[in-house]
Motif scaffolding. Structure first.
Motif, PDB file in Angstrom:
ATOM      1  N   SER A 181      20.191   2.779 -16.261  1.00 52.07           N
ATOM      2  CA  SER A 181      18.824   1.762 -16.151  1.00 52.07           C
ATOM      3  C   SER A 181      18.233   0.897 -16.692  1.00 52.07           C
ATOM      4  CB  SER A 181      18.215   2.333 -14.680  1.00 52.07           C
ATOM      5  OG  SER A 181      17.577   3.333 -16.080  1.00 52.07           O
ATOM      6  N   ARG A 182      18.018   0.277 -17.192  1.00 47.65           N
ATOM      7  CA  ARG A 182      17.549  -1.051 -17.808  1.00 47.65           C
ATOM      8  C   ARG A 182      16.093  -1.236 -17.839  1.00 47.65           C
ATOM      9  NH1 ARG A 182      21.229  -6.279 -19.110  1.00 47.65           N
ATOM     10  NH2 ARG A 182      19.800  -5.768 -21.171  1.00 47.65           N
ATOM     11  N   TRP A 183      15.072  -1.407 -18.998  1.00 46.20           N
ATOM     12  CA  TRP A 183      13.761  -1.466 -18.189  1.00 46.20           C
ATOM     13  C   TRP A 183      12.898  -2.220 -19.902  1.00 46.20           C
ATOM     14  CZ3 TRP A 183      11.561   1.306 -14.101  1.00 46.20           C
ATOM     15  CH2 TRP A 183      12.053   1.960 -14.172  1.00 46.20           C
ATOM     16  N   LEU A 184      11.491  -2.828 -19.479  1.00 48.70           N
ATOM     17  CA  LEU A 184      11.205  -3.563 -20.506  1.00 48.70           C
ATOM     18  C   LEU A 184       9.727  -2.369 -20.270  1.00 48.70           C
ATOM     19  CD1 LEU A 184      11.230  -6.915 -19.915  1.00 48.70           C
ATOM     20  CD2 LEU A 184      12.124  -5.846 -21.849  1.00 48.70           C
ATOM     21  N   PHE A 185       9.343  -1.799 -21.904  1.00 54.16           N
ATOM     22  CA  PHE A 185       8.734  -1.211 -22.584  1.00 54.16           C
ATOM     23  C   PHE A 185       7.339  -1.886 -22.729  1.00 54.16           C
ATOM     24  CE2 PHE A 185      11.089   2.577 -20.772  1.00 54.16           C
ATOM     25  CZ  PHE A 185      10.594   3.803 -20.480  1.00 54.16           C
ATOM     26  N   LEU A 186       6.168  -1.866 -22.115  1.00 58.73           N
ATOM     27  CA  LEU A 186       4.965  -2.878 -21.948  1.00 58.73           C
ATOM     28  C   LEU A 186       3.886  -1.741 -23.218  1.00 58.73           C
ATOM     29  CD1 LEU A 186       5.209  -4.487 -18.845  1.00 58.73           C
ATOM     30  CD2 LEU A 186       6.503  -5.241 -21.023  1.00 58.73           C
ATOM     31  N   SER A 187       3.015  -3.124 -23.493  1.00 58.34           N
ATOM     32  CA  SER A 187       2.122  -2.520 -23.760  1.00 58.34           C
ATOM     33  C   SER A 187       0.925  -1.561 -22.307  1.00 58.34           C
ATOM     34  CB  SER A 187       0.584  -3.437 -24.023  1.00 58.34           C
ATOM     35  OG  SER A 187       0.235  -4.753 -22.784  1.00 58.34           O
ATOM     36  N   ARG A 188      -0.005  -0.408 -23.062  1.00 58.79           N
ATOM     37  CA  ARG A 188      -0.764  -0.264 -22.655  1.00 58.79           C
ATOM     38  C   ARG A 188      -0.235   1.450 -21.974  1.00 58.79           C
ATOM     39  NH1 ARG A 188      -2.707  -5.010 -20.623  1.00 58.79           N
ATOM     40  NH2 ARG A 188      -1.865  -4.763 -18.488  1.00 58.79           N
ATOM     41  N   GLY A 189       1.364   1.474 -22.185  1.00 60.79           N
ATOM     42  CA  GLY A 189       2.264   2.811 -21.508  1.00 60.79           C
ATOM     43  C   GLY A 189       2.728   2.307 -20.468  1.00 60.79           C
ATOM     44  N   ASP A 190       2.481   0.068 -20.596  1.00 62.98           N
ATOM     45  CA  ASP A 190       3.072   0.317 -18.958  1.00 62.98           C
ATOM     46  C   ASP A 190       5.258  -0.115 -19.254  1.00 62.98           C
ATOM     47  OD1 ASP A 190       0.722   0.861 -18.072  1.00 62.98           O
ATOM     48  OD2 ASP A 190       0.970  -1.593 -17.581  1.00 62.98           O
ATOM     49  N   ARG A 191       5.293  -0.039 -18.156  1.00 58.68           N
ATOM     50  CA  ARG A 191       7.253  -0.074 -18.025  1.00 58.68           C
ATOM     51  C   ARG A 191       6.964  -1.331 -16.531  1.00 58.68           C
ATOM     52  NH1 ARG A 191      11.205   4.825 -16.626  1.00 58.68           N
ATOM     53  NH2 ARG A 191      10.430   4.661 -14.551  1.00 58.68           N
ATOM     54  N   VAL A 192       8.653  -1.876 -16.806  1.00 60.68           N
ATOM     55  CA  VAL A 192       8.655  -2.553 -15.530  1.00 60.68           C
ATOM     56  C   VAL A 192      10.702  -2.653 -15.550  1.00 60.68           C
ATOM     57  CG1 VAL A 192       9.006  -5.282 -16.511  1.00 60.68           C
ATOM     58  CG2 VAL A 192       8.686  -4.768 -14.383  1.00 60.68           C
ATOM     59  N   ARG A 193      11.127  -2.662 -14.222  1.00 60.44           N
ATOM     60  CA  ARG A 193      12.936  -2.083 -14.218  1.00 60.44           C
ATOM     61  C   ARG A 193      13.714  -4.135 -14.659  1.00 60.44           C
ATOM     62  NH1 ARG A 193      16.388   2.186 -10.924  1.00 60.44           N
ATOM     63  NH2 ARG A 193      18.221   0.908 -11.957  1.00 60.44           N
ATOM     64  N   LEU A 194      14.370  -3.844 -15.484  1.00 58.60           N
ATOM     65  CA  LEU A 194      15.075  -4.867 -14.924  1.00 58.60           C
ATOM     66  C   LEU A 194      15.932  -4.782 -14.494  1.00 58.60           C
ATOM     67  CD1 LEU A 194      15.328  -5.755 -18.732  1.00 58.60           C
ATOM     68  CD2 LEU A 194      14.145  -7.541 -17.631  1.00 58.60           C
ATOM     69  N   ALA A 195      16.370  -6.147 -13.768  1.00 57.06           N
ATOM     70  CA  ALA A 195      17.808  -6.065 -13.089  1.00 57.06           C
ATOM     71  C   ALA A 195      19.304  -5.679 -13.845  1.00 57.06           C
ATOM     72  CB  ALA A 195      17.795  -7.020 -12.585  1.00 57.06           C
ATOM     73  N   GLU A 196      20.660  -6.041 -13.386  1.00 59.93           N
ATOM     74  CA  GLU A 196      21.488  -5.332 -14.613  1.00 59.93           C
ATOM     75  C   GLU A 196      21.928  -6.426 -15.836  1.00 59.93           C
ATOM     76  OE1 GLU A 196      26.220  -3.801 -13.673  1.00 59.93           O
ATOM     77  OE2 GLU A 196      24.503  -3.919 -11.894  1.00 59.93           O
ATOM     78  N   ASP A 197      21.977  -7.656 -15.203  1.00 58.93           N
ATOM     79  CA  ASP A 197      21.454  -8.668 -16.072  1.00 58.93           C
ATOM     80  C   ASP A 197      20.701  -9.197 -17.398  1.00 58.93           C
ATOM     81  OD1 ASP A 197      20.118  -9.809 -14.581  1.00 58.93           O
ATOM     82  OD2 ASP A 197      21.711 -11.281 -14.102  1.00 58.93           O
TER      83      ASP A 197
END
Length: 538
Positions: A181-197
């Motif tokens: 799985s692909r993710w963006l980890f972000l400021s403040r201890g957050d993250r969001v998932r990325l689509a496969e591309d």
């Protein structure tokens, strides 16, 4: 320092010896001892235009890795190659990609972002399934967000920016989980998932990590957890995070670590936190933080991060390199101390000439790699063209406040630059030290008068005796700025009456996270023509 008419200059050494350096010859052949604030020894080697370079040529290096404003380093190991880029804020073309094969010597390649989408903050540079990605947080009047661009080659062409519609987070870090799985980890201890591309998000932002807290009596700018960097090593996902604030007190910024067996957590804070922290203002490097781990050419480990040089907030946050070892319990540990001393170089890797010449004969227009516009309009690049060794710069606006200048990153504490400038009637042009549109200094002229720039304001001064063409020289000597003019091509010089002190032209006074940069400008109506731009560190 002695200068001859052909552009070579000699640097006096102990015992009366001198090393002759020529701008066209590239790297220097000597190491030059100079003094530093706080009494730190600094034996930088000298390169293009006498600029300091880190590689001492004896198996050691001395920070900064990249001098001048190179904040929030985003580094990628791609086989035997290393690529790195930095926050570029309001400068465009933006996100110049730097290349190295030994982690110490770096050369600029091309800028990845040419269209102004706002102030570019700390990015993530990644390669996944053979494709390169840049995740770009932007502060803009129309709203903050994170964009992505991609390319099949590091030199581009890069795609148009795609808005990921993430308005409330900064400092993305691309990461791939153990399940692919692909993710963006972000400021403040957050993250969001990325689509496969990797070109869109899936679901919503979630909070996954509570950063380590420093003692309450430490002097910092603020908690500000930011700049997460994810690295996989030894069966763990390691997360480095910056806390304590980016600027402000020299003791604020720091690097902390956490780890997890899974990209999905839970995250365990390092018992040895902080890994990096400026503890007193007497140290050589202030506000050290925003670190990434990277494997060296021979399998050793290193960290790149940024810091302010003691006494030189005006130079912005400079890139630093720190050796890393892994503890018995599997945590990374920085071993370079306060980085004030030479350190052993990474083993292996090919050495390339470091940096680039800032002097310019204007045979080509080196936008993005060397020169940048500040807050450019969509058509800004059309203002500049070169032919037969002449830079033609179309005038715009009324002053440097509304006429975006062409700027360089100069990373030495003492330097001088000069240029031959000719103006048409209606044009005011000259040389600047430029922080932003409200804080700059320097000298301009039209066909009749000189115009002094100081504190971001304009004052018409004495009569210009040279007419429409002159040669101008600006010297920044440890924050003391002087300007000289010549009507005979530099054979004789006249000192302009006003000197300027610029030690306060920096972020902790003005904000913006920028640096004070050498610049050229042309305001009014018509064209300025510039020739033979020469830069040299002193």
């Amino acid at each position: 320092m002695t200068v001859n008419r052909r552009g070579a200059f000699g640097l006096a050494l102990a015992g009366g010896a001198a090393a002759v350096l020529r701008p066209e010859s590239g790297q220097a052949s000597v190491t030059v001892p100079v003094s530093c604030p706080g009494g730190f020894p600094a034996h930088w080697k000298r390169g293009f235009d006498n600029q300091r370079i880190p590689d001492l040529g004896d198996g050691t290096f001395l920070n900064p890795l990249l001098s001048g404003d190179h904040p929030d380093p985003a580094i990628l190991k791609d086989g035997a190659d290393y690529y790195m880029t930095f926050s570029s804020f309001e400068s465009y073309p933006a996100l110049t990609i730097w290349h190295s094969r030994d982690l110490v010597n770096w050369q600029p390649r091309k800028a990845a972002l040419t269209r102004n989408i706002g102030s570019v903050w700390a990015v993530s540079l990644a390669k996944h399934a053979g494709r390169y990605f840049l995740y770009i947080p932007v502060k803009a009047k129309g709203g903050d967000s994170i964009f992505v661009i991609w390319a099949d080659h590091i030199d581009g062409p890069w795609s148009d920016p795609i808005d990921l519609r993430l308005p409330d987070n900064i400092d993305p870090c691309h990461a791939v989980g153990e399940d692919g799985s692909r993710w963006l980890f972000l400021s403040r201890g957050d993250r969001v998932r990325l689509a496969e591309d990797g070109l869109s998000t899936v679901g919503t932002v979630e909070h996954v990590y509570d950063p380590w807290r420093y003692p309450v009596d430490w002097v910092v700018e603020g908690f500000a957890p930011e700049g997460p960097k994810i690295h996989r090593h030894g069966g763990w996902f390691h997360m480095l995070t910056a806390v304590g604030g980016t600027a402000g007190p020299p003791t604020g910024h720091m690097v902390i670590a956490a780890r997890s067996r899974s990209i999905h957590g839970p995250w365990e804070n390092c018992p040895h936190n902080p890994l990096v922290h400026t503890r007193t203002k007497a140290e050589k490097w202030w506000s050290r933080g925003h670190a990434s781990l990277v494997e060296g050419p021979d399998g050793d480990w290193w960290a790149v991060y940024h810091g302010y040089e003691n006494g030189y907030w005006t130079l912005g946050r400079q890139a630093l390199l720190d050796p890393v070892e892994w503890t018995a319990d599997g945590w990374p540990r920085m071993t370079g101390g306060d980085l004030s001393r030479p350190l052993p170089k990474p083993k292996g890797g090919q050495v390339v000439p470091h940096g680039q010449a800032l002097s310019d004969d204007f045979r080509t227009l080196d936008l993005g790699r060397k020169w940048n516009f500040f807050k450019p309009a969509a058509d800004e690049a059309s203002r500049a063209s070169v032919a037969d060794g002449v830079l033609s710069l179309t005038a715009r606006g009324h002053s440097p406040a509304d006429s975006p200048p062409l700027m360089l990153v100069a990373g030495d504490t003492r330097y001088q630059f000069e240029c031959d400038i000719a103006v048409e009637p209606g044009v005011t042009a000259g040389l600047l030290l430029f922080y932003d549109e409200r804080l700059y200094c320097g000298l301009g002229f039209d066909v009749e008068r000189f115009q002094l720039h100081q504190y971001g304001t304009e004052l018409w001064r004495s009569v210009n005796p040279h007419g429409r063409r002159l040669r101008m020289r600006l010297t920044n000597d440890d924050h003391i700025v002087t300007v000289d003019t010549s009507g005979d091509g530099g054979r004789s010089w006249t000192r302009f009456e006003n000197g300027i002190e610029v030690s306060g032209y920096h972020h902790n006074v003005r904000g913006g996270f920028l640096m004070l940069r050498p610049a050229l400008y042309a305001a009014g109506s018509g064209t300025a023509r510039l020739r033979d731009f020469r830069f040299r560190a002193l």
